[in-house]
Design an enzyme around this catalytic site. Structure first.
Site, PDB file in Angstrom:
ATOM      1  N   GLU A 150      -1.202  -1.250 -13.116  1.00 35.67           N
ATOM      2  CA  GLU A 150      -0.113  -1.006 -12.314  1.00 35.67           C
ATOM      3  C   GLU A 150       0.735  -0.519 -11.181  1.00 35.67           C
ATOM      4  O   GLU A 150       0.810  -0.074 -10.239  1.00 35.67           O
ATOM      5  CB  GLU A 150       1.071  -0.537 -13.276  1.00 35.67           C
ATOM      6  CG  GLU A 150       0.925   0.960 -13.510  1.00 35.67           C
ATOM      7  CD  GLU A 150      -0.578   1.441 -14.790  1.00 35.67           C
ATOM      8  OE1 GLU A 150      -1.317   0.240 -14.825  1.00 35.67           O
ATOM      9  OE2 GLU A 150      -0.774   2.595 -14.718  1.00 35.67           O
TER      10      GLU A 150
ATOM     11  N   HIS B  16      -5.844   1.411 -14.677  1.00 34.45           N
ATOM     12  CA  HIS B  16      -4.364   0.930 -14.356  1.00 34.45           C
ATOM     13  C   HIS B  16      -4.107  -0.300 -13.113  1.00 34.45           C
ATOM     14  O   HIS B  16      -3.861   0.695 -12.387  1.00 34.45           O
ATOM     15  CB  HIS B  16      -3.345   2.104 -13.642  1.00 34.45           C
ATOM     16  CG  HIS B  16      -4.072   3.823 -14.868  1.00 34.45           C
ATOM     17  ND1 HIS B  16      -2.548   3.603 -15.630  1.00 34.45           N
ATOM     18  CD2 HIS B  16      -4.394   4.374 -14.982  1.00 34.45           C
ATOM     19  CE1 HIS B  16      -1.971   4.873 -16.435  1.00 34.45           C
ATOM     20  NE2 HIS B  16      -4.006   4.945 -15.719  1.00 34.45           N
TER      21      HIS B  16
ATOM     22  N   CYS C 232      -3.975   2.948 -20.598  1.00 39.79           N
ATOM     23  CA  CYS C 232      -4.613   4.496 -20.408  1.00 39.79           C
ATOM     24  C   CYS C 232      -3.519   4.437 -21.724  1.00 39.79           C
ATOM     25  O   CYS C 232      -4.392   4.147 -23.239  1.00 39.79           O
ATOM     26  CB  CYS C 232      -3.673   4.696 -19.607  1.00 39.79           C
ATOM     27  SG  CYS C 232      -4.993   6.515 -19.420  1.00 39.79           S
TER      28      CYS C 232
END
Lengths: 228, 84
Positions: A197, A195, A86
């Site tokens: 994560e 994302h 990002c």
């Protein structure tokens, strides 16, 4: 294996990144403040999402001049895995570690929801644990993820198989060629808007991002751990 | 002292999502004559006189930080300002 999570003023996905590595992956990880000049003690560098320097001027434009970025460049040149997610991707673009630039999303809206991605290239140090063409679900959360590069650059990206992830089904932000993530020519710097994560636990919606982190660890073990 | 006005715009070849939305809004206000809207940035720098070449300095600043050459063009105007 030791990961660095770089923290800029305005980063806000640093804790998620740390959690993914420490708790889900079970590897060593440390926060690194943006004014640090040496990253030699780390095996992989993670640039998290957020709004570094308030996204003033352009996303990532000011972060790229912070002290730590010289060390990130060195790590990239040394062949270490560097992952920008990002805002981290935007910083890598501004720093010239990856080609292209981000425009405002086509619909001008900030989009925050899970999307489907296709793994276009599973022969990178970031994607070896995925199958080729695997469709995965990973959340996006951005207002400027509309990837752009000129025709020549796009041709090079395709020829060198640098497009690693594409949006599947629909293109949420207008990105050129449905690009969601690209690597550099050498293949050790990955930038992606989605994302991974935030997708490391099925309880929280998806665990599809975990394979990305596992791939990095597998790569590191293959290249650094001598088997008897 | 100099006052330097820097204009940064998206390159012609790059679609401008904000400009397109604003054009639509202008059309809905009945200004259908509007054929294109490009949204850019305007920056005003106040720069002290020094030994460095001003044009070269401003060009460097534009290329390194103020604009992103991948998607943006820039131009600038220099005015001599009276120090207060």
């Amino acid at each position: 294996m030791k990961f660095a999570v770089i923290v800029f003023p305005g980063s806000n996905c640093d804790v998620d990144m740390y959690h993914a590595v420490a708790d889900e992956l079970g590897e060593e990880v440390e926060y690194v403040w943006h004014d640090e000049e040496n990253l030699d003690r780390f095996d992989a560098i993670l640039l998290p999402g957020g709004f570094s320097y308030g996204d003033y001027l352009r996303s990532g434009a000011i972060a790229r001049f912070s002290k730590v970025m010289a060390a990130v460049k060195q790590a990239a040149e040394a062949g270490k895995p560097v992952l920008g997610v990002c805002n981290g991707f935007q910083i890598l673009l501004e720093a010239g570690l990856l080609p292209g630039a981000m425009r405002r999303n086509q619909g001008l809206k900030f989009i925050c929801r899970p999307v489907q991605l296709v793994v276009e290239n599973n022969e990178t140090m970031f994607t070896s644990a995925y199958d080729k063409g695997e469709v995965i679900t990973i959340p996006i959360a951005h207002g400027e993820g509309n990837y752009y590069c000129d025709e020549q650059t796009l041709k090079r990206l395709v020829e060198n198989r640098q497009i690693v992830f594409r949006y599947h089904g629909e293109n949420p932000n207008g990105s050129l060629a449905e690009i969601a993530g690209i690597v550099n020519e050498r293949g050790n710097v990955l930038g992606m808007m989605p994302h991974p994560e935030r997708a490391v636990d099925a309880l929280l919606g998806s665990a599809d991002g975990l394979k990305l982190f596992r791939s990095i660890v597998n790569y590191w073990r293959e290249t650094h751990v001598v088997t008897a | 002292m100099y006052k330097v006005k820097v204009y940064v715009t998206l390159r012609e070849s790059v679609l401008d999502p904000q400009g397109t939305a604003v054009k639509g809004a202008l059309h809905s206000l009945s200004y259908t004559e509007v054929k294109d809207v490009r949204i850019g940035k305007f920056m005003e720098l106040v720069i002290e006189k020094s030994d460095r070449d001003l044009d070269e300095m401003v060009r460097d600043m534009c290329e390194k930080l103020l604009s992103n050459p991948v998607i943006e063009d820039y131009r600038y105007e220099i005015e001599e300002a009276v120090a207060r």
